[in-house]
Design a protein around this motif. Structure first.
Motif, short mmCIF file in Angstrom:
data_model
loop_
_atom_site.label_atom_id
_atom_site.label_comp_id
_atom_site.label_asym_id
_atom_site.label_seq_id
_atom_site.Cartn_x
_atom_site.Cartn_y
_atom_site.Cartn_z
N LEU A 372 -34.34 67.90 -2.76
CA LEU A 372 -33.05 68.47 -2.36
C LEU A 372 -32.47 67.72 -1.16
O LEU A 372 -31.24 67.65 -1.01
CB LEU A 372 -33.20 69.96 -2.05
CG LEU A 372 -33.36 70.79 -3.33
CD1 LEU A 372 -33.79 72.21 -3.01
CD2 LEU A 372 -32.05 70.80 -4.10
N TYR A 375 -30.75 65.17 -2.93
CA TYR A 375 -29.61 65.75 -3.67
C TYR A 375 -28.41 65.93 -2.75
O TYR A 375 -27.26 65.77 -3.17
CB TYR A 375 -30.04 67.11 -4.25
CG TYR A 375 -29.02 67.75 -5.16
CD1 TYR A 375 -28.89 67.33 -6.48
CD2 TYR A 375 -28.20 68.79 -4.72
CE1 TYR A 375 -27.96 67.92 -7.33
CE2 TYR A 375 -27.28 69.38 -5.56
CZ TYR A 375 -27.16 68.94 -6.86
OH TYR A 375 -26.24 69.52 -7.70
N THR A 376 -28.67 66.23 -1.48
CA THR A 376 -27.56 66.47 -0.54
C THR A 376 -27.20 65.21 0.25
O THR A 376 -26.30 65.26 1.09
CB THR A 376 -27.94 67.59 0.46
OG1 THR A 376 -29.16 67.22 1.10
CG2 THR A 376 -28.10 68.93 -0.22
N LYS A 379 -23.37 63.42 -0.22
CA LYS A 379 -22.30 64.15 0.46
C LYS A 379 -22.44 64.01 1.98
O LYS A 379 -21.46 63.80 2.69
CB LYS A 379 -22.40 65.62 0.06
CG LYS A 379 -21.26 66.45 0.55
CD LYS A 379 -20.16 66.46 -0.47
CE LYS A 379 -19.03 67.36 -0.03
NZ LYS A 379 -17.85 67.10 -0.84
N GLN A 382 -21.36 60.54 3.29
CA GLN A 382 -19.90 60.35 3.41
C GLN A 382 -19.44 60.81 4.78
O GLN A 382 -18.66 60.13 5.46
CB GLN A 382 -19.16 61.19 2.36
CG GLN A 382 -19.29 60.68 0.95
CD GLN A 382 -18.73 61.69 -0.06
OE1 GLN A 382 -17.95 62.56 0.29
NE2 GLN A 382 -19.15 61.57 -1.30
N VAL A 430 -31.81 70.03 4.99
CA VAL A 430 -30.78 70.45 4.04
C VAL A 430 -29.92 71.55 4.66
O VAL A 430 -28.68 71.52 4.59
CB VAL A 430 -31.40 70.93 2.71
CG1 VAL A 430 -30.33 71.53 1.80
CG2 VAL A 430 -32.11 69.78 2.01
N ARG A 433 -27.56 70.13 7.12
CA ARG A 433 -26.45 69.43 6.46
C ARG A 433 -25.40 70.43 5.97
O ARG A 433 -24.20 70.20 6.11
CB ARG A 433 -26.96 68.60 5.27
CG ARG A 433 -27.76 67.40 5.72
CD ARG A 433 -28.33 66.62 4.53
NE ARG A 433 -29.16 65.54 5.02
CZ ARG A 433 -29.82 64.69 4.24
NH1 ARG A 433 -29.75 64.82 2.92
NH2 ARG A 433 -30.55 63.72 4.75
N ILE A 434 -25.90 71.54 5.39
CA ILE A 434 -24.95 72.56 4.90
C ILE A 434 -24.11 73.06 6.08
O ILE A 434 -22.88 73.17 5.99
CB ILE A 434 -25.70 73.73 4.23
CG1 ILE A 434 -26.33 73.26 2.92
CG2 ILE A 434 -24.77 74.91 3.98
CD1 ILE A 434 -27.22 74.29 2.25
N LEU A 437 -21.66 70.33 7.29
CA LEU A 437 -20.56 70.08 6.36
C LEU A 437 -19.63 71.29 6.27
O LEU A 437 -18.43 71.12 6.06
CB LEU A 437 -21.12 69.71 4.98
CG LEU A 437 -21.76 68.32 4.94
CD1 LEU A 437 -22.54 68.12 3.65
CD2 LEU A 437 -20.69 67.23 5.06
N SER A 438 -20.17 72.49 6.43
CA SER A 438 -19.29 73.67 6.37
C SER A 438 -18.36 73.66 7.57
O SER A 438 -17.21 74.10 7.49
CB SER A 438 -20.13 74.95 6.35
OG SER A 438 -20.62 75.24 7.64
N SER A 441 -15.40 71.38 6.81
CA SER A 441 -14.52 71.65 5.65
C SER A 441 -13.36 72.56 6.01
O SER A 441 -13.37 73.23 7.02
CB SER A 441 -15.32 72.24 4.50
OG SER A 441 -15.59 73.60 4.78
#
Lengths: 441, 441
Positions: A372, A375-376, A379, A382, A430, A433-434, A437-438, A441
């Motif tokens: 995972l 997987y992340t 994103k 970037q 992970v 990162r969430i 990134l939140s 956004s």
């Protein structure tokens, strides 16, 4: 403006200071490829497809070595200049009947960043007869005595030559020319056969402009010293801005040396290296799955070697212009399989010594954490690149660090502790990162 | 041509055939949002930001309900047309002092695909005074008696109206207009207050053109029947071309009905649904991790319910114009965690009844297979979309199928067999994707 689609490349000179044996200088090899091949394929990256090569010294050998260019997806046309010893201006003149539109002019021995061509084309001639990419402060190697200098007034070139008493910038050897360069060269040829003489004539008429390239790579490969500098520069460009600390200080220095050596082989392709790295990881996983410390330690060591060698496929692909989207993707998928197998091997080792429910669950947690994390990663990377452009260097827990941890854990004979660490670190990464990134956004 | 940046929206009519209670027709709700809000936000998707709403019947209520548009990232200006009962031509005329450049003209009760606006803008007026999007063969619902028809000669409109004896296409209600529409409407108003009368006048002067929209969605919501057709069409648009068979025939029909019902709640956001689906999967995983068949079966059932409800977040996000890149990504990451937990729960159940090395290894293989299937999905789906455009429907083993397998495996009390099946199917699917993609590269 109509885009310049044709490219004139000067490859007629003898290049005495660099030449080894009987080959011409444009064929001197740098990291597995002849200089001139690097020039053509770099220009291809900027979108050019139609090349006119002016040959002189050892022209037949050059022609034989390069062929028609089809294998690189370009067309190569050859123009022989029997008067090449008169100077490089005479070599440009050799193309005067063929080029009736604005064209790119490159030196067969100048390496460069393809963005310079893109920037020249974006700026366009805009009414001038010639636009030369110049550099006020070369970041890379530059032979101050031998370099061609230019004197500027605003963006107008007022003088050019190797012996200017004062100058503002260096000539990168990358020009956008209108066909009006030809009459200028024809006029100066009887007295001075150099390209600079023709450019000077246009400059005196106020028809030559300069475009400054800021911080872009370019290098005139004239001497063995320059060749070494070019090699160092090309290798340095292979470092990725998103490389984590383990990659930067441990893996990359090793893999770059390995790639430098491997790139000489004409047969070796990047996919071979992807498979080699995968094979090393597979072997490491199998060894770790055996009972006993010796096998575990050997497997752990192989995991780190696999991690180092994993850099080589991408490095060699970029050095040899063989990078492809599919190749990069396949390498990433193989890396995930290698990661999964290594965690599996370590887990099985743990099962052999402590077949508990806790071992089972931490093994699953470590495996899912590692996958995972990957997987992340796309994103997150970037986002990371944007941050790096702002001069920051955010944290990144990637493959470099986790394979080093796995390797150290195996060497220290701590399979359970290693799985717990990998599980916690990767899942926390992970989660981090969430959250990051939140916020963006 | 300068892009039309302003958009005139007609929302003055009484809409007697649709109106319920005292609200005006543009405020009639369709899947959670007023019709007029759908029109404005669809136009925003096509890049428009500046809206002029002509109000008439119940204008104050409309103005109060919609506000200044800031919450949708647009600007709403209101124009009251006291003479709205004269016809929609009089409503267009109300804006004549405000619009001095070409503008988009939309009906407050016509739903449409934002691509139609993009195509109108790309075609541009090109010298004409009016460009109307027309449809020769409406794929969706169309009230043949009440629809406005157009007669064409090439791309020129020669007549327009509801009662044409013969016609070539239907008026979609989406116009690109020059300000010359105003004098035409002023001239026809005394006799006929409809917009069609003004368009007919331009058509007679050869100044009105038509642009054909082929297969694009548009729908004039005039009657309760049309409202139901619109609801069905919007729900149908939520199906994804990459949906696998289980999704198409089992999950999507359920999730669409669920979304249809949930979308009415004003508070519920897509992220809530993502968390709900994750919560169901977590609960399913915990149940499966308990000993005994009853818990295993209940957990398996929850896994399938989680799989169905997982469609709702994306569906509701799109229905309410709340889709975001981060939201989509977070949903995907949560799905991976849900998948991992479900495999973990099933594996732990297996550990409780058969703690063998084989169970251990197949659990790791199933977990890695499921996660690597998702890891390779993005790249494979890009390829899949190209194939679908060519009219083919290649195989895709995705989440819909694997959660159904997991659920069935749990219900049939076959944990070991299920893990083996999931491991083999998913790894074979990854292998198949690698082979397919390598052939394309």
């Amino acid at each position: 403006m109509k885009r310049a689609t044709k490219c004139l490349v000067l490859a007629a000179g003898a290049g005495r200071r660099l030449r080894a044996k009987a080959q011409s200088k444009p064929l001197a090899r740098l990291l597995g490829l002849p200089l001139i091949e690097r020039v053509i394929r770099t220009a291809r990256q900027a979108g050019l497809r139609d090349f006119y090569l002016v040959t002189g010294y050892q022209g037949a050998g050059l022609r034989q070595a390069l062929g028609d260019g089809r294998r690189w997806g370009v067309q190569l046309h050859y123009l022989a200049n029997p008067h090449w010893q008169q100077g490089n201006g005479s070599s440009v003149l050799a193309a005067q009947d063929l080029l009736e539109e604005p064209f790119l002019l490159l030196m067969g021995d100048h390496l460069f960043d393809p963005q310079i061509i893109t920037e020249l084309e974006a700026a366009s001639l805009d009414g001038a007869d010639l636009l030369l990419a110049v550099d006020r402060a070369p970041a890379g190697y530059c032979d101050l005595d031998d370099a061609t200098k230019v004197r500027l007034q605003g963006d107008r070139i007022v003088d050019i030559g190797k012996e200017l008493p004062s100058y503002d910038a260096f000539d990168t050897g990358i020009f956008l020319c209108s066909p009006r360069i030809f009459p200028a060269l024809a006029a100066t040829l009887p007295e001075d056969g150099s390209l600079s003489a023709g450019v000077r004539r246009l400059a005196q008429a106020g028809r030559a402009k300069a475009l400054e390239v800021k911080g872009r790579f370019w290098l005139d490969v004239d001497t063995p010293q320059a060749l070494r500098a070019a090699e160092a520069a090309l290798l340095d460009q292979l470092k990725k801005p998103t490389d984590g600390p383990v990659s930067r200080y441990l893996n990359r220095p090793f893999s770059l040396q390995l790639s430098r050596w491997l790139v000489r082989s004409r047969r070796l392709r990047p996919n071979h290296l992807s498979l080699l790295s995968f094979g090393l990881a597979l072997l490491g996983a199998l060894l770790m799955a055996l009972p006993g410390y010796a096998a575990l330690a050997a497997g752990g060591l192989l995991a780190q070697i696999a991690s180092i060698s994993d850099g080589c496929d991408g490095e060699i692909a970029r050095l040899k212009f063989q990078a492809s989207e599919f190749g990069g993707w396949l390498d990433a998928v193989l890396d995930r399989y290698a990661d999964g197998l290594l965690i599996g091997g370590l887990s099985y080792h743990l099962w052999l010594i402590a077949p508990s429910a806790a071992s089972w669950l931490w093994a699953l947690a470590a495996l899912s954490g590692v996958l995972l994390n990957s997987y992340t990663a796309d994103k997150y990377d970037q986002f990371l690149k944007k941050r790096l452009e702002q001069g920051r260097r955010p944290l990144r827990l990637g493959r470099d660090l986790r394979l080093l941890l796995l390797s150290l854990g195996a060497l220290l004979n701590l399979p359970f502790f290693t799985l717990v660490t990998l599980a916690l670190l990767n899942h926390l990464e992970v989660l981090r990162r969430i959250i990051w990134l939140s916020r963006q956004s």
